[in-house]
Structure formats: structure tokens, C-alpha cells
Design a protein around this motif. Structure first.
Motif, PDB file in Angstrom:
ATOM      1  N   VAL A   1     111.547  33.516  91.313  1.00 45.28           N
ATOM      2  CA  VAL A   1     112.216  34.518  90.475  1.00 45.28           C
ATOM      3  C   VAL A   1     113.711  34.207  90.341  1.00 45.28           C
ATOM      4  CG1 VAL A   1     112.818  36.971  90.276  1.00 45.28           C
ATOM      5  CG2 VAL A   1     110.491  36.298  90.952  1.00 45.28           C
ATOM      6  N   GLU A   2     114.379  33.922  91.469  1.00 41.56           N
ATOM      7  CA  GLU A   2     115.817  33.648  91.439  1.00 41.56           C
ATOM      8  C   GLU A   2     116.153  32.407  90.615  1.00 41.56           C
ATOM      9  OE1 GLU A   2     117.385  33.622  95.471  1.00 41.56           O
ATOM     10  OE2 GLU A   2     116.187  35.407  95.918  1.00 41.56           O
ATOM     11  N   SER A   3     115.245  31.443  90.568  1.00 42.71           N
ATOM     12  CA  SER A   3     115.486  30.222  89.797  1.00 42.71           C
ATOM     13  C   SER A   3     115.425  30.484  88.299  1.00 42.71           C
ATOM     14  CB  SER A   3     114.450  29.148  90.152  1.00 42.71           C
ATOM     15  OG  SER A   3     113.174  29.500  89.614  1.00 42.71           O
ATOM     16  N   GLY A   4     114.789  31.602  87.917  1.00 38.27           N
ATOM     17  CA  GLY A   4     114.677  31.930  86.507  1.00 38.27           C
ATOM     18  C   GLY A   4     113.456  31.351  85.816  1.00 38.27           C
ATOM     19  N   ILE A   5     112.598  30.633  86.554  1.00 35.77           N
ATOM     20  CA  ILE A   5     111.421  30.065  85.882  1.00 35.77           C
ATOM     21  C   ILE A   5     110.379  31.127  85.568  1.00 35.77           C
ATOM     22  CG2 ILE A   5     111.766  27.707  86.751  1.00 35.77           C
ATOM     23  CD1 ILE A   5     109.359  28.244  88.623  1.00 35.77           C
ATOM     24  N   VAL A   6     110.372  32.230  86.344  1.00 37.56           N
ATOM     25  CA  VAL A   6     109.493  33.370  86.065  1.00 37.56           C
ATOM     26  C   VAL A   6     110.267  34.654  86.361  1.00 37.56           C
ATOM     27  CG1 VAL A   6     107.348  32.119  86.572  1.00 37.56           C
ATOM     28  CG2 VAL A   6     108.480  33.403  88.385  1.00 37.56           C
ATOM     29  N   ASP A   7     109.746  35.773  85.857  1.00 40.62           N
ATOM     30  CA  ASP A   7     110.377  37.068  86.107  1.00 40.62           C
ATOM     31  C   ASP A   7     109.723  37.819  87.253  1.00 40.62           C
ATOM     32  OD1 ASP A   7     112.305  37.036  83.875  1.00 40.62           O
ATOM     33  OD2 ASP A   7     110.476  36.925  82.671  1.00 40.62           O
ATOM     34  N   ALA A   8     108.455  37.543  87.504  1.00 35.35           N
ATOM     35  CA  ALA A   8     107.728  38.204  88.584  1.00 35.35           C
ATOM     36  C   ALA A   8     106.580  37.308  89.025  1.00 35.35           C
ATOM     37  CB  ALA A   8     107.182  39.545  88.104  1.00 35.35           C
ATOM     38  N   VAL A   9     106.264  37.383  90.323  1.00 37.77           N
ATOM     39  CA  VAL A   9     105.178  36.574  90.887  1.00 37.77           C
ATOM     40  C   VAL A   9     104.272  37.494  91.690  1.00 37.77           C
ATOM     41  CG1 VAL A   9     104.611  34.534  92.266  1.00 37.77           C
ATOM     42  CG2 VAL A   9     106.830  34.682  91.154  1.00 37.77           C
ATOM     43  N   SER A  10     102.979  37.321  91.497  1.00 34.37           N
ATOM     44  CA  SER A  10     102.041  38.111  92.300  1.00 34.37           C
ATOM     45  C   SER A  10     102.155  37.676  93.757  1.00 34.37           C
ATOM     46  CB  SER A  10     100.611  37.939  91.774  1.00 34.37           C
ATOM     47  OG  SER A  10     100.247  36.577  91.756  1.00 34.37           O
ATOM     48  N   PRO A  11     101.847  38.588  94.699  1.00 32.46           N
ATOM     49  CA  PRO A  11     102.001  38.252  96.123  1.00 32.46           C
ATOM     50  C   PRO A  11     101.284  36.955  96.485  1.00 32.46           C
ATOM     51  CG  PRO A  11     101.528  40.579  95.873  1.00 32.46           C
ATOM     52  CD  PRO A  11     101.356  39.953  94.505  1.00 32.46           C
ATOM     53  N   GLY A  12     101.952  36.150  97.318  1.00 33.76           N
ATOM     54  CA  GLY A  12     101.396  34.870  97.714  1.00 33.76           C
ATOM     55  C   GLY A  12     100.808  34.897  99.111  1.00 33.76           C
ATOM     56  N   GLN A  13     100.159  33.799  99.449  1.00 30.79           N
ATOM     57  CA  GLN A  13      99.534  33.609 100.758  1.00 30.79           C
ATOM     58  C   GLN A  13     100.191  32.402 101.435  1.00 30.79           C
ATOM     59  OE1 GLN A  13      97.097  35.885 101.452  1.00 30.79           O
ATOM     60  NE2 GLN A  13      97.528  36.690  99.409  1.00 30.79           N
ATOM     61  N   GLU A  14      99.873  32.217 102.713  1.00 26.90           N
ATOM     62  CA  GLU A  14     100.368  31.026 103.426  1.00 26.90           C
ATOM     63  C   GLU A  14      99.941  29.743 102.708  1.00 26.90           C
ATOM     64  OE1 GLU A  14     102.522  30.214 105.834  1.00 26.90           O
ATOM     65  OE2 GLU A  14     103.016  32.340 105.798  1.00 26.90           O
ATOM     66  N   ALA A  15      98.733  29.753 102.146  1.00 27.60           N
ATOM     67  CA  ALA A  15      98.242  28.560 101.434  1.00 27.60           C
ATOM     68  C   ALA A  15      99.147  28.206 100.256  1.00 27.60           C
ATOM     69  CB  ALA A  15      96.805  28.775 100.957  1.00 27.60           C
ATOM     70  N   ASP A  16      99.738  29.221  99.607  1.00 29.29           N
ATOM     71  CA  ASP A  16     100.664  28.959  98.498  1.00 29.29           C
ATOM     72  C   ASP A  16     101.923  28.261  99.002  1.00 29.29           C
ATOM     73  OD1 ASP A  16      99.091  30.227  96.420  1.00 29.29           O
ATOM     74  OD2 ASP A  16      99.668  32.153  97.312  1.00 29.29           O
ATOM     75  N   VAL A  17     102.392  28.662 100.181  1.00 30.19           N
ATOM     76  CA  VAL A  17     103.571  28.029 100.778  1.00 30.19           C
ATOM     77  C   VAL A  17     103.244  26.580 101.131  1.00 30.19           C
ATOM     78  CG1 VAL A  17     105.205  28.052 102.707  1.00 30.19           C
ATOM     79  CG2 VAL A  17     104.484  30.215 101.660  1.00 30.19           C
TER      80      VAL A  17
END
Length: 186
Positions: free
Chosen positions: A42-58
Motif C-alpha cells: 500500500v505504501e509503495s502505491g502499487i495498490v490501495d488495499a490488500v486482503s489479509p495475508g498469510q505467512e505463505a504470502d511472506v
């Protein structure tokens, strides 16, 4: 070290690669939780909102980040690409990206973590196949391992950013000069 995200590299893929700081020494990880990863998107500006992530996303994001860093470093040094790193970035770029939507108040981009990561990977593909490759430089601060795009006149920029590294180096050099300067006698 603080957990503030810094965007000084001139391209989202380079800023993403810089989220593992001080790679040669303390190796400070910015993506410690799914929330920190989503905050970066979000802070980078590539998206405005992100659905909650999981450890696998990290885990997926850090794998892609390291592949981007390897490819950027190889390109900057004029070396061959690592085949595994190419596969990682290309696979991430193949996933459906976040898609902006038009709303009554303007553009809005809602994404899953995977869609946001696809956008970052696509930035890396465009950067590494585009005209900015000769402008890639690594920060002159020995502690910093950020790569940035040097668009300064004569390509004379030495640091990823004055706030993050330039002022620290200049202040340290000034203190060193003051310490070794002979005492002025009257």
C-alpha cells in the motif's frame, strides 16, 4: 533500526528488493509479518488495499524479492542471470496482477497479496528489459545494499537517498575531518 519503508530507488521492484536491508552485515528484514508486507504494497502505491495475508504470502514475497535482487545485481554487474531467479520472477509475473477499478472518487486498486506481488514482478521484468538498465547503481554507503536508478546529471549520484544514507555518510566524513584537523593556534 526502524520499520519505516523507504522508497528512494526509482522503481517499485528496486524498493521491494531493498526491504532486506544491510545484506552484507546485519541483514535487517522488513517483511516480518503479513501485515508488514501488505503495508509495503500500500505504501509503495502499487495498490490501495490488500486482503489479509498469510505467512505463505511472506515466504513467496521474500523468495521473489531475493530473485529480483539477484537479477538486478547480475544486470548491474554485467553478469549472466541465474536461471532459478529468472524462473521465480517470471512465474510471479505470470500470475494475474492487481487490476485498478474506476470509482466515483477515482482509481481504486484492491488486491490479494499474490496479485500485488505479480505487479512487483512485472515492474522487475520491465525494468530489467528496459532502457534504465545502464542507470542501475548500488548505494555508496557500505552498510546499504540498495540499488537505485541514477537519473542525475552526469550519473553522479552516490547514495540511494540523502535522507537515508547520504546525510549519514557526509556527517561521518565531516566528524572524521574535524577529529583529525590540527588545532588552530593564534
Amino acid at each position: 533500526m526502524n520499520l519505516e519503508h523507504v522508497f528512494v530507488c526509482g522503481n517499485p521492484a528496486l524498493d521491494f528488493a531493498a526491504t532486506l536491508r544491510a545484506r552484507r552485515t546485519v541483514r535487517f528484514e522488513m517483511f516480518v509479518t503479513p501485515d508488514r508486507l501488505n503495508a509495503w504494497y500500500v505504501e509503495s502505491g502499487i495498490v490501495d488495499a490488500v486482503s489479509p495475508g498469510q505467512e505463505a504470502d511472506v515466504e513467496q514475497a521474500t523468495t521473489v524479492r531475493e530473485a529480483i535482487y539477484q537479477l538486478v545485481t547480475a544486470r548491474r554487474l554485467g553478469e549472466e542471470y541465474d536461471g532459478a531467479a529468472l524462473t521465480v520472477v517470471n512465474n510471479a509475473a505470470r500470475k494475474p496482477p492487481a487490476v485498478p477499478q474506476l470509482t466515483p472518487s477515482g482509481r481504486w486498486t484492491q488486491a490479494t497479496p499474490e496479485e500485488a506481488l505479480s505487479v512487483v514482478a512485472r515492474h522487475a521484468v520491465e525494468l530489467l528489459s528496459g532502457p534504465d538498465v545502464p542507470l542501475l547503481k548500488e548505494c555508496g554507503n557500505p552498510e546499504c545494499t540498495r540499488t537505485y536508478i541514477d537519473r542525475s546529471r552526469g550519473m553522479r549520484r552516490q547514495w540511494c537517498g540523502m535522507e537515508s544514507c547520504g546525510n549519514k555518510i557526509k556527517a561521518a566524513a565531516y566528524r572524521a575531518r574535524k577529529k583529525t584537523a590540527p588545532a588552530v593556534t593564534r
